[in-house]
Design a protein around this motif. Structure first.
Motif, short mmCIF file in Angstrom:
data_model
loop_
_atom_site.label_atom_id
_atom_site.label_comp_id
_atom_site.label_asym_id
_atom_site.label_seq_id
_atom_site.Cartn_x
_atom_site.Cartn_y
_atom_site.Cartn_z
N GLU A 350 28.52 29.88 29.32
CA GLU A 350 28.59 31.19 28.66
C GLU A 350 28.78 32.31 29.69
O GLU A 350 29.36 33.36 29.39
N LEU A 351 28.30 32.08 30.91
CA LEU A 351 28.49 33.05 31.99
C LEU A 351 29.86 32.89 32.66
O LEU A 351 30.41 33.85 33.22
N LEU A 352 30.42 31.68 32.60
CA LEU A 352 31.65 31.37 33.33
C LEU A 352 32.81 32.32 33.02
O LEU A 352 33.52 32.74 33.94
N PRO A 353 33.07 32.71 31.75
CA PRO A 353 34.19 33.63 31.50
C PRO A 353 34.06 34.94 32.26
O PRO A 353 35.06 35.49 32.76
N GLU A 354 32.82 35.46 32.38
CA GLU A 354 32.62 36.71 33.12
C GLU A 354 32.90 36.50 34.61
O GLU A 354 33.51 37.36 35.27
N VAL A 355 32.44 35.37 35.15
CA VAL A 355 32.67 35.09 36.57
C VAL A 355 34.16 34.89 36.82
O VAL A 355 34.70 35.40 37.81
N LEU A 356 34.83 34.17 35.93
CA LEU A 356 36.26 33.93 36.10
C LEU A 356 37.05 35.23 36.03
O LEU A 356 37.95 35.47 36.83
N ALA A 357 36.72 36.09 35.07
CA ALA A 357 37.41 37.38 34.97
C ALA A 357 37.18 38.22 36.23
O ALA A 357 38.11 38.88 36.73
N ALA A 358 35.96 38.19 36.76
CA ALA A 358 35.68 38.93 37.99
C ALA A 358 36.47 38.36 39.15
O ALA A 358 37.00 39.11 40.00
N TRP A 359 36.58 37.02 39.21
CA TRP A 359 37.35 36.39 40.27
C TRP A 359 38.83 36.76 40.16
O TRP A 359 39.48 37.05 41.17
N VAL A 360 39.36 36.78 38.95
CA VAL A 360 40.78 37.14 38.75
C VAL A 360 41.03 38.55 39.27
O VAL A 360 42.04 38.82 39.95
#
Length: 449
Positions: A350-360
């Motif tokens: 559930e946290l992964l989408p936020e981390v991925l968007a931040a990484w992008v």
């Protein structure tokens, strides 16, 4: 196109003869097939045919048996060797046409065998097709690369050749999101510079750029991509890749050697990965991920773990510009790679989408790509996030390593304990393997809901 089926038993040693293993009836049936192939050569290739057309025909023919397996026999020996043998037995213009065409693209030892058979037919007075005087007499003249500098989902590597028969161009599309395999291929009887201009003028694609490359780089890209394609089980590629493969390999022999160099010059050592992770964790893009959270240290550790997984995907599982993340790449990560590879619970996913968007955003800003391109990738993350979270809970989507790790976590087994790990692996093997373990995990999760 029809032909021997793949993965049917163990193949004989490459280049070995299979005739001794056939019954008389089987040999007779094979000879009928080979005779039809010889007749098709005379029907498809006329005196006035272009040399390139003859090479394409032979390459297509070779694709029928390339990579196929017969029980206890080598398909290339049976079909390619058999065709050459049959042509020698039946002196005719059909046999001559087939042998001259085959000799222009076939790998050794069949290239030399076909050449010798054609020479023997010529000495017996069999008519030579006009195109045979120029076939195979070509040299590389230049190469071009087409690419998208922002998303970099793949590149087209086009190499031009010229000789007595005229100029032609062969192009390979190399898909970075599929590990760098050859996704598509084309061959045109047109100089490479004209092909590039026709593409630019005829159907320009927004954001695509072109640059000339030296022949060594072109050879290196072709060679790596073909090797990756060959290593991939049932690769999702266009039929033209199969049909033109023999011709591409024959032309690759005309290009300069890369002397073992590789396209990917990115440092992939642990220090480099740690530097990337450290820089991300202190970046403005990552800071909001744990701001104001009561369990800041625990949240930061989870963010760091998820970011390390994203870095691994970017550096180890796709090719292209370092740190890129296109919308297509985001889809692959969310719907395939992450659910299959990342051993984490639903809370982490559930946290992964936020981390991925931040990484992008972090990677995009470092690369200096347009804000619109960054937004397109983060929008793709948002769109695929709900399905990714659902998939993460489905053991049917998990890879073997993830299945083992999550099962050990559920049982409270210390993954860092070698003895405990060995004992668990032995237990899983005795119980029927990882598939059985995955089924048991799936059943347990269904019962717990």
């Amino acid at each position: 196109m029809g032909g021997p089926s793949r993965k049917q038993g163990r193949a004989a040693p490459k280049g070995g003869s299979a005739r001794g293993r056939m019954t008389a009836r089987e040999q007779a049936e094979l000879d009928k097939v080979l005779d039809r192939l010889l007749r098709s050569a005379g029907q498809d290739l006329r005196d006035e045919s272009e040399p390139l057309a003859a090479q394409v025909w032979a390459s297509h023919l070779w694709s029928i048996w390339h990579g196929s397996e017969l029980i206890g026999q080598d398909a290339e020996a049976v079909f390619a060797g058999g065709l050459i043998r049959r042509a020698a037995q039946r002196p005719s213009e059909d046999s001559m046409v087939a042998m001259r065409a085959l000799a222009s693209v076939a790998p050794e030892p069949y290239r030399t065998q076909a050449q010798r058979t054609a020479d023997r037919l010529a000495s017996e007075g069999v008519h030579e097709p006009i195109w045979s005087r120029a076939i195979g007499q070509t040299a590389a003249t230049g190469a071009w690369l087409s690419y998208d500098p922002v998303h970099d989902d793949g590149v087209s590597v086009m190499v031009g050749f010229d000789g007595p028969a005229g100029a032609d161009t062969i192009g390979l599309y190399i898909d970075h999101n599929m590990g760098g395999l050859v996704k598509d291929a084309f061959c045109l009887p047109t100089p490479v510079d004209e092909v590039v201009e026709l593409i630019r003028a005829g159907a320009p694609v927004e954001g695509v750029e072109y640059r000339a490359v030296d022949l060594t780089e072109a050879a290196m890209r072709w060679q790596e991509a073909l090797a990756i394609t060959d290593m991939t089980v049932d690769p999702p590629i266009d039929d033209d890749v199969h049909h033109l493969r023999a011709l591409v390999l024959a032309r690759l022999e005309l290009l300069p050697s890369s002397d073992g160099a590789t396209v990917d010059d990115l440092e992939r050592d642990e220090d480099h990965r740690q530097d990337l992770l450290d820089n991300f964790m202190v970046s403005d893009e990552a800071a909001p991920l744990w701001a104001g959270d009561g369990d800041g240290d625990e949240q930061q550790a989870m963010v760091a773990f998820l970011a390390s997984q994203i870095i691994s995907f970017s550096l180890d599982y796709v090719l292209g510009t370092p740190l890129r993340f296109s919308p297509v790449m985001a889809e692959i990560f969310c719907l395939d790679w992450a659910p299959r590879k990342i051993a984490a619970d639903e809370e982490a996913f559930e946290l992964l989408p936020e981390v991925l968007a931040a990484w992008v955003r972090f990677a995009g800003h470092r690369r200096g790509i347009p804000d619109q391109a960054i937004e397109e990738a983060t929008s793709a993350v948002d769109a695929h996030a709900p399905e990714m979270i659902d998939l993460c809970e489905d053991p049917d989507t998990w890879g073997p390593a993830k299945t083992m790790v999550l099962a050990m976590q559920e049982r409270g087994i210390d993954i860092s304990d070698p003895e405990a790990l060995d004992s668990f692996v032995a237990e899983v093997n005795d119980a029927g393997g990882v598939d059985v373990l995955a089924d048991s995990l799936a059943g347990a999760r269904v019962r717990s809901r």
